[in-house]
Every structure is written in C-alpha cells, then in structure tokens.
Design a protein around this motif. Structure first.
Motif, mmCIF file in Angstrom:
data_model
loop_
_atom_site.group_PDB
_atom_site.id
_atom_site.type_symbol
_atom_site.label_atom_id
_atom_site.label_comp_id
_atom_site.label_asym_id
_atom_site.label_seq_id
_atom_site.Cartn_x
_atom_site.Cartn_y
_atom_site.Cartn_z
ATOM 1 N N ASN A 168 49.223 32.238 35.087
ATOM 2 C CA ASN A 168 49.825 32.601 36.363
ATOM 3 C C ASN A 168 49.672 34.091 36.664
ATOM 4 O O ASN A 168 50.028 34.544 37.754
ATOM 5 C CB ASN A 168 51.303 32.204 36.392
ATOM 6 C CG ASN A 168 51.482 30.727 36.699
ATOM 7 O OD1 ASN A 168 50.675 30.118 37.399
ATOM 8 N ND2 ASN A 168 52.539 30.140 36.168
ATOM 9 N N THR A 169 49.155 34.837 35.695
ATOM 10 C CA THR A 169 48.677 36.189 35.987
ATOM 11 C C THR A 169 47.265 35.991 36.508
ATOM 12 O O THR A 169 46.282 36.113 35.785
ATOM 13 C CB THR A 169 48.695 37.083 34.732
ATOM 14 O OG1 THR A 169 50.006 37.086 34.178
ATOM 15 C CG2 THR A 169 48.292 38.508 35.083
ATOM 16 N N VAL A 170 47.195 35.629 37.777
ATOM 17 C CA VAL A 170 45.963 35.082 38.350
ATOM 18 C C VAL A 170 44.808 36.077 38.301
ATOM 19 O O VAL A 170 43.678 35.716 37.961
ATOM 20 C CB VAL A 170 46.235 34.619 39.798
ATOM 21 C CG1 VAL A 170 44.950 34.226 40.489
ATOM 22 C CG2 VAL A 170 47.213 33.451 39.786
ATOM 23 N N ARG A 171 45.079 37.317 38.650
ATOM 24 C CA ARG A 171 44.018 38.324 38.658
ATOM 25 C C ARG A 171 44.486 39.529 37.852
ATOM 26 O O ARG A 171 45.060 40.474 38.397
ATOM 27 C CB ARG A 171 43.678 38.722 40.093
ATOM 28 C CG ARG A 171 42.451 39.617 40.210
ATOM 29 C CD ARG A 171 42.177 40.009 41.656
ATOM 30 N NE ARG A 171 41.054 40.923 41.756
ATOM 31 C CZ ARG A 171 40.679 41.538 42.888
ATOM 32 N NH1 ARG A 171 41.342 41.302 44.018
ATOM 33 N NH2 ARG A 171 39.656 42.363 42.882
ATOM 34 N N PRO A 172 44.247 39.514 36.547
ATOM 35 C CA PRO A 172 44.778 40.572 35.681
ATOM 36 C C PRO A 172 44.348 41.977 36.104
ATOM 37 O O PRO A 172 45.110 42.935 35.922
ATOM 38 C CB PRO A 172 44.212 40.212 34.299
ATOM 39 C CG PRO A 172 43.928 38.756 34.378
ATOM 40 C CD PRO A 172 43.519 38.489 35.785
ATOM 41 N N GLY A 173 43.146 42.112 36.662
ATOM 42 C CA GLY A 173 42.671 43.436 37.040
ATOM 43 C C GLY A 173 43.002 43.841 38.449
ATOM 44 O O GLY A 173 42.649 44.940 38.893
#
Length: 427
Positions: free
Chosen positions: A279-284
């Motif tokens: 659910n941390t869809v886009r870490p960057g």
C-alpha cells in the motif's frame, strides 16, 4: 522415571496392543466403539477443496468405532483414512462409517472450476502469464484493502455530487476507450506487457518531468507496445504510454510520451515505478508529483481488461477521463492538472459509482455485466483530462466493439454519483 524407561514401557504397551483380539495378520486394530455402539466421525475434508477439471483431490477422514467405510458418489467401499478423487463437476461427497450397531455420515464439497478460471490473488503477480496483453490469471495489483480495490458501494455520497456530475454531463453515456481492431490506424486502448524478473533494464532519459520521475533503469523490452503505435509503421503522436509489469518482483513501470532510441534506451517525458505488493504504492514518489498519468496515479490497475471481464467478475475500480477538471486532487491521486478552482469541476482522484438503482439487463454480455457491476461496487476514478466519461481499457481482439458501445453507453451520467471526497488537496 527416566526417559529411556518411559520409551521402553511405551514400546511394550504397543506390542501388547498389537497382539490383542483385533491384531492378527498385521491388520490395523479398530478403536472400540463409543458406549452407544455407533461409530463416530471426527473429521472429513478435501484437499484441495477447489480444483479445475482434470485435477484430483484427496479425501481424508478420522473416525472411530467403524468396521467399514464407503464414500458416495462414485467411490464405494474404502479402507485406510484417505482416497483420491477426480470429479468433473462440483461434488458433495458423503462418507459413511458403519459397524454392527449402526452407521454415521459426514459430507465435504469439492468445487470444480473450468480450466482457465482465474483464482483471485491480491498483491502478487507471480501467476500472471508473460507477453503483451497477457492474462493476469486472477492476480490483482495491490493488497485487497488498497484504494483501487476498496468496495465503495455503501460509501457516503458527496454533498456536491449533483453539480459535479452535471459538469461531466448527465445525459452523456459511458464510452469504452478500448476495444478490438484499429481506430484511426492504431489499436484501441492502452497496451501493456508482462515481463519476468530476468528482463534486462535499460536507461530512461527524461525530457520534461525528470524532477518528478522515478529514475531508471526500467525493464522495458525492445519492441515494447506503445499506446497509439500503428501496425503499418506510420508515425504517431498522443500520450504514447508504455506500461510494463514485472511479475516476479511485483513492480509496475510506466512511461509517458515514450520514444525508443537506437542504443536501446528510451526518451520519455516522465516515468513512475509502483510497488504492486504494497500500500506504499509509489515508494519514490512525493505529494504533488505527476506520474505517467495527470493524476499521479498508476494507469495499469485501472484498465478494463478482457481476461477479467470475460470471467464475469472484476474486483477493482476503473480509470476515466473528464474534459474539465479542477486545480485540486483527492487521494489516492497526488497531482492536479488544471488551473480552474471552480468547485463544481472534478478534481483528480474524484471517485464516482454507478447508482444501486441502475438495473443491469440480464441480456447484456458477460463482459458488459461484469464491467457495469464493478462500477457499482468499486467505481471509477478521475485520472486525466480527456473526453467526458471515457473509460480506459486495454486492447484485445476478443472485445465485441458493438456490444461495448451499446451496453456501456446505456449508463448515462445521471446514473452516477460522486463518493464523498475526504482529504481534498488544493495546491
């Protein structure tokens, strides 16, 4: 008493039991029946409980006080405590345990699905097939509780729903922005390719929004499909999206305005990397960033795909476009793409659902019913500026364009309502 003496005693007792009245000839002694004389069944189960035609399951049981066992239908008398079965249809098996005083029964069900029926699997792409437009075989991007996969059928309606829907168009019907064949010389929809974890990565040269892009390299194969690409090799323009799913590492790579280069690298206006197992869809990524989509969202999870629609069940929201948006966004979106602050215009990330009162005709195709039902359960998310009520999907030669146009077009703007917008951001 020492451990050794206990072990020897247990072995002696076991030997004596084997030489008792029921132990001749090496047969397994039966447990004495309970006081009322009838046998007892402690458990009866199937493993696996769901299978496909051509596969087998093991029926296992634990029972006491029985002198004989039988299983119906189609098995008959059995011995021991397990047996293999290979049903061709969903079957309820009945185990009967008997002795001279009576019998008892227990049942278990083996569910049989047609070959190729996908099994739902959230957050892991490892069952997906490889290739362009490949089936995910029941895999669904992101965990079950992710925003894309959330059931919003009972979510509260936004107090400004009527005005927002009016801006998009109350009398205009849905339009499938996907299908079979070609339109204006190009496949209809946004293509994607599934690759393995061994796919080589190449350099990405960002030409416009590099400061809001996830750096490469990306596993983009030579010849990866590009949105709008013409089979005849003619030049083309447009959004030129490239979507790559790494099934083994559960990563999604998306490019906007992508152009392959002679050295194997790609030029692109922007790019984003998403974690499909988190659910941390886009870490960057950061709030306020764009992606390959105007809303900062991933594109692939919101596409209508034939393999899902043909199964009769779709378990995620869709992506759609509007012609007039607002300088605002609501989660899960992270980016606005307009200058207007008109509160009656939809922000990026706004979610709509098909009203519960909308009746999906039984005469509609399996695909049409599945798409419309998903719009009731999971809704659609505003993801980009474009034509009003255009629903995004992937091209596939199996789509029936006429049915898509008529069946989806039967749902008008007035049949939708806006889900209450929590966490609205106005940059």
């Amino acid at each position: 008493m020492s451990v050794l003496r206990l072990t020897l005693l247990a072995a002696l007792l076991g030997t004596l039991a084997a030489c008792g009245d029921g132990g001749g000839g090496g047969s397994t002694p039966t447990t004495p029946p309970p006081a009322n004389g009838a046998p007892q069944i402690q458990s009866f189960s199937a493993s696996p409980a769901t299978l496909q035609v051509g596969q087998s399951a093991i029926l296992s049981w634990q029972a006491s006080g029985a002198s004989s066992y039988s299983i119906a239908p189609g098995v008959g008398a059995v011995s021991g405590n397990s047996v293999a079965v290979a049903p061709v249809a969903t079957t309820t098996y009945t185990l009967t345990a008997s002795n001279g005083s009576g019998s008892v029964t227990a049942t278990t069900i083996v569910t049989v699905t047609p070959v190729g029926t996908p099994t739902t699997q959230y957050g892991s792409m490892n069952v997906a097939s490889l290739g362009t437009g490949a089936s995910l075989n029941g895999a669904i991007p992101f965990p079950a509780d992710n925003a894309w996969n959330r059931d919003v059928s009972a979510a509260p309606v936004d107090p400004n729903s009527a005005n927002l829907i009016a801006t998009i168009g109350v009398s205009r019907g849905l339009h499938p922005d996907f299908g079979a064949g070609l339109y204006d010389g190009a496949p209809i929809g946004i293509p994607y390719q599934v690759v393995s974890g061994s796919q080589g990565k190449v350099r990405i040269n960002f030409t416009a929004y590099g400061d809001e892009s996830d750096p490469g390299p990306y596993p983009v194969p030579a010849g990866a499909p590009i949105e709008g690409q013409r089979p005849d090799g003619a030049t083309f323009d447009g959004d030129r999206h490239v979507l790559i799913v790494d099934k083994d590492n559960n990563r999604l790579y998306e490019l906007y305005r992508a152009f392959p280069q002679a050295d194997g690298s790609w030029n692109a206006d922007s790019g984003a990397v998403f974690s499909l197992d988190s659910n941390t869809v886009r870490p960057g990524g950061k709030p306020g960033w764009t992606s390959a989509d105007a809303a900062g969202l991933p594109i692939f999870p919101g596409l209508v795909r034939y393999d899902e629609a043909a199964s009769g069940t779709i378990r995620h929201a869709f992506r759609f476009t509007v012609s007039q948006s607002r300088k605002a966004y609501v989660p899960p979106a992270t980016h606005a793409a307009a200058s207007s602050t008109d509160p009656n215009r939809p922000p990026m990330g706004m979610r709509v659902r098909l009203k519960a009162s909308f009746v999906i005709p039984a005469s509609f195709s399996t695909e049409g019913r599945a798409i419309l039902q998903a719009m009731k359960t999971y809704g659609m998310i505003v993801a980009d500026n474009g034509s009003n009520w255009y629903v995004s999907g992937a091209p596939d030669p199996r789509w029936n364009n006429d049915k898509l146009l008529s069946e989806l077009g039967s749902a008008k703007g007035s049949d939708f309502e806006v889900i209450r917008m929590d966490g609205l951001v106005t940059p």
